[in-house]
Motif scaffolding. Structure first.
Motif, PDB file in Angstrom:
ATOM      1  N   GLN A 277       0.830  -1.201   0.000  1.00  0.00           N
ATOM      2  CA  GLN A 277       0.000   0.000   0.000  1.00  0.00           C
ATOM      3  C   GLN A 277       0.858   1.241   0.000  1.00  0.00           C
ATOM      4  O   GLN A 277       1.828   1.334   0.757  1.00  0.00           O
ATOM      5  CB  GLN A 277      -0.888   0.039   1.240  1.00  0.00           C
ATOM      6  CG  GLN A 277      -2.148  -0.722   1.058  1.00  0.00           C
ATOM      7  CD  GLN A 277      -2.448  -1.523   2.285  1.00  0.00           C
ATOM      8  OE1 GLN A 277      -1.553  -1.801   3.063  1.00  0.00           O
ATOM      9  NE2 GLN A 277      -3.684  -1.898   2.454  1.00  0.00           N
TER      10      GLN A 277
ATOM     11  N   LEU B  19       0.175   4.085   1.229  1.00  0.00           N
ATOM     12  CA  LEU B  19       0.128   4.797   2.504  1.00  0.00           C
ATOM     13  C   LEU B  19       1.181   4.259   3.463  1.00  0.00           C
ATOM     14  O   LEU B  19       1.834   5.018   4.181  1.00  0.00           O
ATOM     15  CB  LEU B  19      -1.267   4.658   3.132  1.00  0.00           C
ATOM     16  CG  LEU B  19      -1.403   5.346   4.487  1.00  0.00           C
ATOM     17  CD1 LEU B  19      -1.313   6.836   4.296  1.00  0.00           C
ATOM     18  CD2 LEU B  19      -2.706   4.986   5.147  1.00  0.00           C
ATOM     19  N   LEU B  20       1.359   2.928   3.445  1.00  0.00           N
ATOM     20  CA  LEU B  20       2.335   2.332   4.350  1.00  0.00           C
ATOM     21  C   LEU B  20       3.742   2.811   3.990  1.00  0.00           C
ATOM     22  O   LEU B  20       4.550   3.131   4.861  1.00  0.00           O
ATOM     23  CB  LEU B  20       2.235   0.816   4.258  1.00  0.00           C
ATOM     24  CG  LEU B  20       3.020   0.018   5.278  1.00  0.00           C
ATOM     25  CD1 LEU B  20       2.692   0.466   6.673  1.00  0.00           C
ATOM     26  CD2 LEU B  20       2.718  -1.453   5.116  1.00  0.00           C
TER      27      LEU B  20
ATOM     28  N   TRP C 196       4.510   5.629   2.498  1.00  0.00           N
ATOM     29  CA  TRP C 196       4.615   7.034   2.880  1.00  0.00           C
ATOM     30  C   TRP C 196       4.939   7.153   4.362  1.00  0.00           C
ATOM     31  O   TRP C 196       5.825   7.888   4.773  1.00  0.00           O
ATOM     32  CB  TRP C 196       3.286   7.725   2.555  1.00  0.00           C
ATOM     33  CG  TRP C 196       3.237   9.168   2.905  1.00  0.00           C
ATOM     34  CD1 TRP C 196       3.522  10.218   2.102  1.00  0.00           C
ATOM     35  CD2 TRP C 196       2.862   9.726   4.171  1.00  0.00           C
ATOM     36  NE1 TRP C 196       3.353  11.397   2.776  1.00  0.00           N
ATOM     37  CE2 TRP C 196       2.947  11.129   4.045  1.00  0.00           C
ATOM     38  CE3 TRP C 196       2.459   9.184   5.387  1.00  0.00           C
ATOM     39  CZ2 TRP C 196       2.652  11.985   5.092  1.00  0.00           C
ATOM     40  CZ3 TRP C 196       2.167  10.050   6.427  1.00  0.00           C
ATOM     41  CH2 TRP C 196       2.265  11.433   6.270  1.00  0.00           C
ATOM     42  N   PHE C 197       4.204   6.372   5.175  1.00  0.00           N
ATOM     43  CA  PHE C 197       4.356   6.437   6.604  1.00  0.00           C
ATOM     44  C   PHE C 197       5.748   5.986   7.016  1.00  0.00           C
ATOM     45  O   PHE C 197       6.414   6.649   7.828  1.00  0.00           O
ATOM     46  CB  PHE C 197       3.279   5.550   7.246  1.00  0.00           C
ATOM     47  CG  PHE C 197       3.310   5.531   8.737  1.00  0.00           C
ATOM     48  CD1 PHE C 197       3.441   4.347   9.422  1.00  0.00           C
ATOM     49  CD2 PHE C 197       3.194   6.703   9.452  1.00  0.00           C
ATOM     50  CE1 PHE C 197       3.454   4.319  10.794  1.00  0.00           C
ATOM     51  CE2 PHE C 197       3.217   6.684  10.830  1.00  0.00           C
ATOM     52  CZ  PHE C 197       3.348   5.487  11.492  1.00  0.00           C
TER      53      PHE C 197
END
Lengths: 110, 318
Positions: B189, B191-192, B194-195
């Motif tokens: 993902q 988002l993962l 990015w985090f």
């Protein structure tokens, strides 16, 4: 009223408010009808509770460095909880966990 | 009842309850999650006992890193479809309450014995350590105990971590069809990614800070190493290419470096005519800081290796 008593009182009020939001978040997690709503409760209510708790501690901070560290903790916790909530929701979607819809309200026959 | 006694009693009850639930739970995932919660409760208990160093180590290693290792093992078991046979309700109740009752009785006996101990007015070693702390040049009494007065115990702990890595690799199957460990998974993902892109540098900074502050405030090499291991676990989960696989000569040298440096320093004290691991007061501060640096890096490498896992057969999923 001296500044100390004022600060302590404000901290106490903020801590109580934070505790209320934590309790509300946990209640929501347990009682909401499906995973997605429960994640809303966790990500929003718990994070707000943490924010209020950290605000209470900021009032009691000894130095600017301590206050900055508290702010960093809050920023990390907010980012982490938002990301984890998103990942959980994506996992639930992949596993086809059904989304709860409100039960239809039957209109009375006229 | 005053508030702190109520808090401590609630904490003690919660610790006992989560431990009982974790041990007697049939679902392994539930047991692992409860174990992590138990670790966090224990960290709180250490704080209540006035031991922030131990609380940091418990939260980082006991709850954090061990939890990560358990979850990875669980994922591995699930992929191999290990199935538990069903258990009848009566046997389940007997097992849970039997374990609970036995532990409560044993714990109660221990508590009665411990509370009834008469130490004859002895004050313990604390004041003596605080008196002689100038010898070590450290502001943190715990660090001076760990790395100067009782350096031998810390040496044994470092050897234990090294033995854990050697043992894990020793139990793995080996042969030509083995894939080396630490092959990153595909990122799933955005988002993962990015985090983790943003969290990993902060994590490294926090680990470095924990190592550096260990001289003056709660912190130290073990806590820093646990944070480094956690950052590595994060990088592996997202399949980042920047997670170095624990192969290669450099990594192996780093794994052994902690024990080797500790032993060498201790033996050089012997060669200089002092006792084993007895630092001279003038050089103690510099020696301890340098040793903690090597230990943090080496223990971090050991924990990274444990997180990455052992060589697996090519047919198995990563």
């Amino acid at each position: 009223m001296s500044l100390e008593i004022l600060l302590d009182g404000a901290s106490l009020a903020l801590l109580l408010a934070g505790a209320v939001f934590f309790a509300a978040g946990t209640l929501g997690l347990l009682r909401f009808p499906d995973v997605y709503c429960g994640l809303h409760a966790l990500a929003k209510a718990d994070t707000l509770g943490l924010g209020l708790t950290i605000a209470a501690l900021l009032l009691q901070a000894d130095s600017v460095t301590g206050a900055l560290k508290l702010g960093l903790i809050w920023a990390l916790a907010v980012t982490a909880s938002a990301t984890i909530a998103n990942l959980f929701a994506a996992l639930a979607r992949r596993r086809d966990v059904p989304v709860w819809r409100r039960a239809p309200v039957w209109r009375k026959e006229q | 009842m005053e508030a702190s006694l109520l808090l401590d009693a609630t904490l003690a009850a919660l610790i006992a309850w989560t431990a009982w639930q974790s041990v007697t739970s049939r679902e392994v995932f539930r047991a692992v999650v409860l174990f992590i919660v138990f670790g966090l409760m224990l960290a709180l208990a250490w704080l209540r006992l006035g031991a922030p160093n131990v609380a940091l180590a418990e939260a980082a290693v006991g709850a954090g890193l061990t939890g990560v290792l358990f979850l990875e093992t669980l994922g591995h078991l699930r992929r191999r479809k290990t199935v538990e046979p069903p258990e009848p309700a009566a046997a389940r109740a007997l097992r849970r309450w039997g374990v609970g009752a036995a532990v409560m009785i044993a714990g109660g006996l221990l508590a009665v014995l411990a509370l009834g101990l008469d130490h004859g007015g002895a004050v313990g070693v604390g004041p003596r350590i605080l008196d002689q702390q100038d010898e070590t040049g450290m502001g943190n009494a715990v660090t001076s105990v760990l790395l100067d007065f009782r350096g031998f115990d810390t040496l044994l702990e470092v050897v234990v971590v090294l033995l854990a890595v050697v043992g894990a690799y020793g139990m793995a199957p080996h042969g030509p069809a083995m894939r080396p460990p630490g092959v990153p998974r595909e990122p799933r993902q955005p988002l993962l990614r990015w985090f983790v892109h943003r969290l990993a540098p902060v994590g490294l900074l926090v680990g470095g800070y924990l190592w550096w502050i260990g001289g003056e405030a709660p912190g130290g090499a073990f806590q820093a190493a646990a944070v480094f291991g956690a950052v590595y676990a994060l990088l592996r989960v997202t399949g980042q290419e920047s997670a170095p696989p624990p192969q290669g000569v450099a990594m192996r040298l780093l794994i052994v470096a902690g024990t080797a440096a500790f032993l060498l320093l201790g033996l050089s004290m012997l060669a200089a005519g002092r006792a084993f691991l007895d630092w001279p007061a003038a050089a103690a501060h510099g020696l301890i800081v340098a040793l903690e640096a090597v230990l943090a890096a080496s223990l971090g490498a050991c924990l990274m290796t444990l997180v990455a896992g052992v060589p697996r057969h090519e047919s198995e999923a990563p």
